[in-house]
Design a protein around this motif. Structure first.
Motif, PDB file in Angstrom:
ATOM      1  N   LEU A 212      11.750   1.770  -0.816  1.00 51.31           N
ATOM      2  CA  LEU A 212      10.761   2.847  -0.702  1.00 51.31           C
ATOM      3  C   LEU A 212      11.430   4.216  -0.703  1.00 51.31           C
ATOM      4  O   LEU A 212      10.915   5.166  -1.310  1.00 51.31           O
ATOM      5  CB  LEU A 212       9.947   2.659   0.577  1.00 51.31           C
ATOM      6  N   ALA A 213      12.570   4.332  -0.037  1.00 50.09           N
ATOM      7  CA  ALA A 213      13.274   5.616   0.037  1.00 50.09           C
ATOM      8  C   ALA A 213      13.725   6.077  -1.343  1.00 50.09           C
ATOM      9  O   ALA A 213      13.685   7.279  -1.652  1.00 50.09           O
ATOM     10  CB  ALA A 213      14.466   5.498   0.985  1.00 50.09           C
ATOM     11  N   ARG A 214      14.144   5.140  -2.189  1.00 53.03           N
ATOM     12  CA  ARG A 214      14.590   5.519  -3.540  1.00 53.03           C
ATOM     13  C   ARG A 214      13.425   6.072  -4.365  1.00 53.03           C
ATOM     14  O   ARG A 214      13.585   7.035  -5.124  1.00 53.03           O
ATOM     15  CB  ARG A 214      15.212   4.303  -4.238  1.00 53.03           C
ATOM     16  N   ILE A 215      12.251   5.464  -4.209  1.00 48.82           N
ATOM     17  CA  ILE A 215      11.076   5.995  -4.913  1.00 48.82           C
ATOM     18  C   ILE A 215      10.690   7.355  -4.339  1.00 48.82           C
ATOM     19  O   ILE A 215      10.357   8.297  -5.071  1.00 48.82           O
ATOM     20  CB  ILE A 215       9.894   5.017  -4.810  1.00 48.82           C
ATOM     21  N   PHE A 216      10.731   7.468  -3.016  1.00 45.29           N
ATOM     22  CA  PHE A 216      10.368   8.717  -2.331  1.00 45.29           C
ATOM     23  C   PHE A 216      11.243   9.876  -2.811  1.00 45.29           C
ATOM     24  O   PHE A 216      10.757  11.006  -2.986  1.00 45.29           O
ATOM     25  CB  PHE A 216      10.522   8.522  -0.818  1.00 45.29           C
ATOM     26  N   ASP A 217      12.510   9.617  -3.045  1.00 41.30           N
ATOM     27  CA  ASP A 217      13.436  10.675  -3.479  1.00 41.30           C
ATOM     28  C   ASP A 217      13.106  11.216  -4.862  1.00 41.30           C
ATOM     29  O   ASP A 217      13.586  12.291  -5.246  1.00 41.30           O
ATOM     30  CB  ASP A 217      14.875  10.151  -3.467  1.00 41.30           C
ATOM     31  N   ARG A 218      12.275  10.508  -5.604  1.00 43.60           N
ATOM     32  CA  ARG A 218      11.900  10.957  -6.954  1.00 43.60           C
ATOM     33  C   ARG A 218      10.648  11.835  -6.949  1.00 43.60           C
ATOM     34  O   ARG A 218      10.259  12.370  -7.993  1.00 43.60           O
ATOM     35  CB  ARG A 218      11.671   9.739  -7.852  1.00 43.60           C
ATOM     36  N   ILE A 219      10.030  11.995  -5.795  1.00 45.55           N
ATOM     37  CA  ILE A 219       8.802  12.818  -5.725  1.00 45.55           C
ATOM     38  C   ILE A 219       9.164  14.293  -5.845  1.00 45.55           C
ATOM     39  O   ILE A 219      10.106  14.786  -5.215  1.00 45.55           O
ATOM     40  CB  ILE A 219       8.059  12.577  -4.391  1.00 45.55           C
TER      41      ILE A 219
ATOM     42  N   ARG B 241       0.836  -1.216   0.000  1.00 48.16           N
ATOM     43  CA  ARG B 241       0.000   0.000   0.000  1.00 48.16           C
ATOM     44  C   ARG B 241       0.861   1.253   0.000  1.00 48.16           C
ATOM     45  O   ARG B 241       0.612   2.198  -0.758  1.00 48.16           O
ATOM     46  CB  ARG B 241      -0.937   0.002   1.211  1.00 48.16           C
ATOM     47  N   LEU B 242       1.889   1.271   0.854  1.00 52.78           N
ATOM     48  CA  LEU B 242       2.754   2.455   0.922  1.00 52.78           C
ATOM     49  C   LEU B 242       3.546   2.621  -0.374  1.00 52.78           C
ATOM     50  O   LEU B 242       3.712   3.746  -0.864  1.00 52.78           O
ATOM     51  CB  LEU B 242       3.697   2.348   2.118  1.00 52.78           C
ATOM     52  N   LYS B 243       4.009   1.524  -0.927  1.00 53.91           N
ATOM     53  CA  LYS B 243       4.738   1.600  -2.195  1.00 53.91           C
ATOM     54  C   LYS B 243       3.856   2.175  -3.293  1.00 53.91           C
ATOM     55  O   LYS B 243       4.299   3.011  -4.107  1.00 53.91           O
ATOM     56  CB  LYS B 243       5.246   0.214  -2.584  1.00 53.91           C
ATOM     57  N   ALA B 244       2.581   1.758  -3.316  1.00 49.62           N
ATOM     58  CA  ALA B 244       1.659   2.278  -4.323  1.00 49.62           C
ATOM     59  C   ALA B 244       1.424   3.776  -4.141  1.00 49.62           C
ATOM     60  O   ALA B 244       1.366   4.537  -5.117  1.00 49.62           O
ATOM     61  CB  ALA B 244       0.338   1.519  -4.257  1.00 49.62           C
ATOM     62  N   ILE B 245       1.312   4.206  -2.894  1.00 47.80           N
ATOM     63  CA  ILE B 245       1.073   5.627  -2.619  1.00 47.80           C
ATOM     64  C   ILE B 245       2.233   6.480  -3.095  1.00 47.80           C
ATOM     65  O   ILE B 245       2.054   7.487  -3.798  1.00 47.80           O
ATOM     66  CB  ILE B 245       0.819   5.847  -1.109  1.00 47.80           C
ATOM     67  N   ILE B 246       3.461   6.109  -2.725  1.00 43.48           N
ATOM     68  CA  ILE B 246       4.602   6.962  -3.104  1.00 43.48           C
ATOM     69  C   ILE B 246       4.894   6.853  -4.603  1.00 43.48           C
ATOM     70  O   ILE B 246       5.372   7.811  -5.215  1.00 43.48           O
ATOM     71  CB  ILE B 246       5.854   6.654  -2.257  1.00 43.48           C
TER      72      ILE B 246
ATOM     73  N   ASN C 106       2.526   6.580  -6.885  1.00 43.67           N
ATOM     74  CA  ASN C 106       1.549   7.503  -7.468  1.00 43.67           C
ATOM     75  C   ASN C 106       1.913   8.958  -7.188  1.00 43.67           C
ATOM     76  O   ASN C 106       1.555   9.839  -7.974  1.00 43.67           O
ATOM     77  CB  ASN C 106       0.160   7.188  -6.935  1.00 43.67           C
ATOM     78  N   CYS C 107       2.606   9.198  -6.076  1.00 38.49           N
ATOM     79  CA  CYS C 107       3.101  10.559  -5.812  1.00 38.49           C
ATOM     80  C   CYS C 107       4.098  10.976  -6.889  1.00 38.49           C
ATOM     81  O   CYS C 107       4.134  12.137  -7.314  1.00 38.49           O
ATOM     82  CB  CYS C 107       3.758  10.626  -4.442  1.00 38.49           C
ATOM     83  N   VAL C 108       4.932  10.042  -7.320  1.00 43.84           N
ATOM     84  CA  VAL C 108       5.903  10.322  -8.380  1.00 43.84           C
ATOM     85  C   VAL C 108       5.181  10.588  -9.700  1.00 43.84           C
ATOM     86  O   VAL C 108       5.501  11.530 -10.437  1.00 43.84           O
ATOM     87  CB  VAL C 108       6.893   9.149  -8.542  1.00 43.84           C
ATOM     88  N   ARG C 109       4.166   9.775  -9.988  1.00 44.72           N
ATOM     89  CA  ARG C 109       3.483   9.872 -11.284  1.00 44.72           C
ATOM     90  C   ARG C 109       2.508  11.035 -11.368  1.00 44.72           C
ATOM     91  O   ARG C 109       2.405  11.721 -12.388  1.00 44.72           O
ATOM     92  CB  ARG C 109       2.731   8.567 -11.552  1.00 44.72           C
TER      93      ARG C 109
END
Length: 341
Positions: A331-338, A285-290, A292-295
């Protein structure tokens, strides 16, 4: 004040021999002390003179009443917490509301065990009445008049109109209608841990007699052990319930779980079968949220209108990283792309 013995003597608690000493220590006048203690219960009705605000918060089964003290009383309670309650040691098995303790330290002793038993104490805060709080302050060495005022400052009686508004039963409303620890007061967590001291001693001794581990996180109780405990799990849940009742607590049997190693063992949302780990659906769920934050931008995912959504997500990622560094790093690597612009 009565002389303190043993561990209490080392706590360096403030010497408060009279109500006047208590008022001076709290920085209030004698009349203000009587007003906030409300020992004659003149302010029990809802309204501007009431010392608490009330909010019923929905939960999975029923609702929980938050009793939030207003600013002046909250300030007084914080001073009692820092000066009187924080210095008093609690049992080592208690992990809730303590510095350097968390839900992670609560579950760690139960990793890799043959069986894990999880039980829940019903109505933990409102289930601790004023007489038990008074007995605690008396045990700390405070004379009757001072202990009575400290108890009154740290307990509350909910107006029955408020209690009936969200209580699931007449018994729950009645319990809220007598003085008890209010969930929402700064002093309640520390007082609850101290009032549960004998419960912790007895359940810890029970666990040690079976070469098992015992921890408690607020109202969540966990015991874990090897093959011998696995074979006696049903009998042990009965023993735990009996001890809890004898110590003045009520077990919510609907939430009791006996979790064998062959199936997923979960405590406070943390999987403990082989190592502490986050449940896969929570991670997904958290992975999907972040993602979608990137997209689509972070505003598209902040459906609950969290004030600092960036810090909120970062905190959830840090929590998962503490349980599973590899997943947290992904998750942190995806978060850094937001993009937060």
């Amino acid at each position: 004040m009565a002389p303190r013995a043993g561990a209490l003597a080392a706590c360096a608690l403030p010497a408060l021999a009279t109500p006047g000493d208590l008022a001076a220590w709290l920085g209030v006048t004698a009349s203000e002390l009587d007003w906030f203690a409300d020992t004659r219960e003149m302010n029990a009705a809802e309204g501007p003179l009431c010392h608490y605000s009330y909010v019923w918060v929905p939960k999975r089964f029923g609702a929980r009443l938050m009793e939030v003290p207003k600013s002046r009383l909250k300030e007084i309670q914080r001073k009692i917490l820092r000066g009187i309650l924080d210095p008093v040691p609690v049992h080592r098995a208690a992990h809730g509301f303590r510095k350097a303790h968390s839900c992670v330290t609560y579950v760690e002793p139960h990793v890799g065990r043959e069986v894990v038993i999880r039980m829940d104490l019903r109505g933990f805060f409102p289930g601790i009445p004023a007489p038990r709080v008074h007995a605690l302050f008396a045990t700390l060495g405070y004379p009757e008049a001072v202990a009575r005022l400290l108890t009154a400052l740290c307990t509350n009686r909910v107006p029955m109109r408020v209690a009936r508004r969200g209580a699931s039963s007449w018994l729950e409303a009645k319990r809220l209608g007598v003085r008890h620890l209010p969930q929402g007061a700064p002093t309640s967590p520390a007082l609850a841990n101290l009032c549960a001291l004998h419960l912790d001693f007895r359940l810890d001794a029970l666990a040690q007699s079976m070469d098992a581990n015992y921890t408690r996180y607020a109202d969540d109780i966990a015991l874990s052990g090897g093959e011998a405990m696995r074979r006696s799990a049903v009998r042990i849940t009965g023993l735990i319930s009996r001890v809890a009742v004898e110590q003045g607590f009520d077990v919510n049997h609907r939430k009791t779980r006996v979790m064998h190693r062959s199936r997923r063992q979960v405590l406070t949302g943390i999987v403990v079968n082989e190592k502490t780990n986050v449940r896969r659906p929570e991670y997904d769920r958290l992975k999907a949220i972040i993602t979608n934050c990137v997209r689509h931008g972070p505003h598209s995912q902040n459906r609950d209108h969290v004030t600092d959504f960036r810090a909120h997500l970062a905190g959830r990622i840090a929590y998962i990283a503490g349980l599973n560094p590899a997943r947290g790093s992904r998750l942190a690597r995806i978060f850094d792309r937001i993009r937060w612009d």
